[in-house]
Design an enzyme around this catalytic site. Structure first.
Site, PDB file in Angstrom:
ATOM      1  CG  ASP A 131      32.646  36.225  45.397  1.00 42.52           C
ATOM      2  OD1 ASP A 131      31.764  35.744  45.573  1.00 42.52           O
ATOM      3  OD2 ASP A 131      33.186  37.008  45.499  1.00 42.52           O
ATOM      4  CE  LYS A 148      35.281  39.984  44.334  1.00 43.10           C
ATOM      5  NZ  LYS A 148      35.799  38.768  44.798  1.00 43.10           N
ATOM      6  CE  LYS A 182      33.754  40.442  47.494  1.00 49.57           C
ATOM      7  NZ  LYS A 182      33.709  39.097  47.588  1.00 49.57           N
TER       8      LYS A 182
END
Length: 257
Positions: A102, A166, A198
């Site tokens: 991430d 995300k 996400k």
């Protein structure tokens, strides 16, 4: 099963159970791995700092939970604009054994009008992941705030090869919101429905999780949200989900996020 319980069950299956705290230790990560093996089934992944990947891998293997992915973070949490450092951190994370990375998008550069830097950073980090890890890109939607910037960041990330977009690091005042989620998933619906979404930070209970899942179903179809396309980044959420499923508080997570 009630709609709330269905949402709770699905949210567990789609969760990246997270600890990203300054006081994290090997022991706290070991405990996180145990919590990820819940009475309602395993979470999709855990998300931890890179230095804890080896102990997490060892613990998950000992638990027979090899299916739980290990996610980590790079260029975190500030989304700096040094591409070389972001790439080095991403390569190191993959070398440590991360299944998923991430990375934080250089959102401040975008706010200053630079669209190229973010695209190039994501593209380079995707190349650094190779075939060994998937890349989720955190756009920090709560700081971008402007819907046009949230849309542009989402588009740039997808164009550069992100596997997921995300919302948030969980380290700023405004994290995942339904408004940002709608913009981001709309971009996914327009550009590439294989890209995942996400929401992270601020999803506190089964009702909130159900709201995000309902939005995903409306924009992308009832069957779209699977672990390959949807994750919740969360820590304290798990306690509420297990309580909703009447499975007690076996999984008290780190507070926040």
């Amino acid at each position: 099963m009630s709609d709330l319980k269905k949402a709770a069950q699905k949210a567990i299956e789609l969760m990246d159970l997270t600890t990203l705290n300054d006081d994290d230790t090997d022991q706290k990560v070991i405990e996180l791995c145990h919590k990820a093996k819940t009475p309602a089934g395993n979470t999709a992944a855990i998300c931890i700092y890179p230095r804890f990947i080896p102990i997490a891998r060892k613990t998950l293997n000992e638990l027979g939970c090899e299916d739980i992915k290990i996610a980590t973070v790079t260029n975190f949490p500030h989304g700096n604009d040094d591409i070389a450092i972001a790439v080095l951190e991403t390569r190191a994370a993959v070398a440590y054994g991360a299944d998923e990375v991430d990375v934080v998008f250089p959102y401040r550069s975008l706010m200053e009008g630079n669209e190229t830097l973010g695209f190039e950073l994501v593209k380079a980090c995707k190349e650094a992941c190779g075939d060994d890890a998937i890349l989720k890109v955190i756009i920090e939607s709560g700081v971008l705030e402007d819907p046009a910037l949230i849309r542009k960041a989402s588009e740039l990330c997808i164009d550069a090869g992100a596997d997921f977009i995300k919302t948030s690091t969980g380290k700023v005042p405004v994290n995942a919101t339904i408004e940002a989620a709608e913009i981001m998933m709309t971009v996914i619906s327009e550009k590439n429905t294989k890209v995942g979404f996400k929401p992270a930070g601020g999803v506190r209970d089964a009702a909130a999780a159900g709201e995000f899942l309902g939005l995903a179903a409306r924009l992308l179809g009832d069957d779209w949200a699977t672990p390959a396309t949807f994750r919740f980044g969360a820590s304290s959420l798990l306690v509420n989900l297990l309580h909703t499923l009447e499975l007690g508080e076996e999984a008290k997570g780190p507070q926040g996020y």
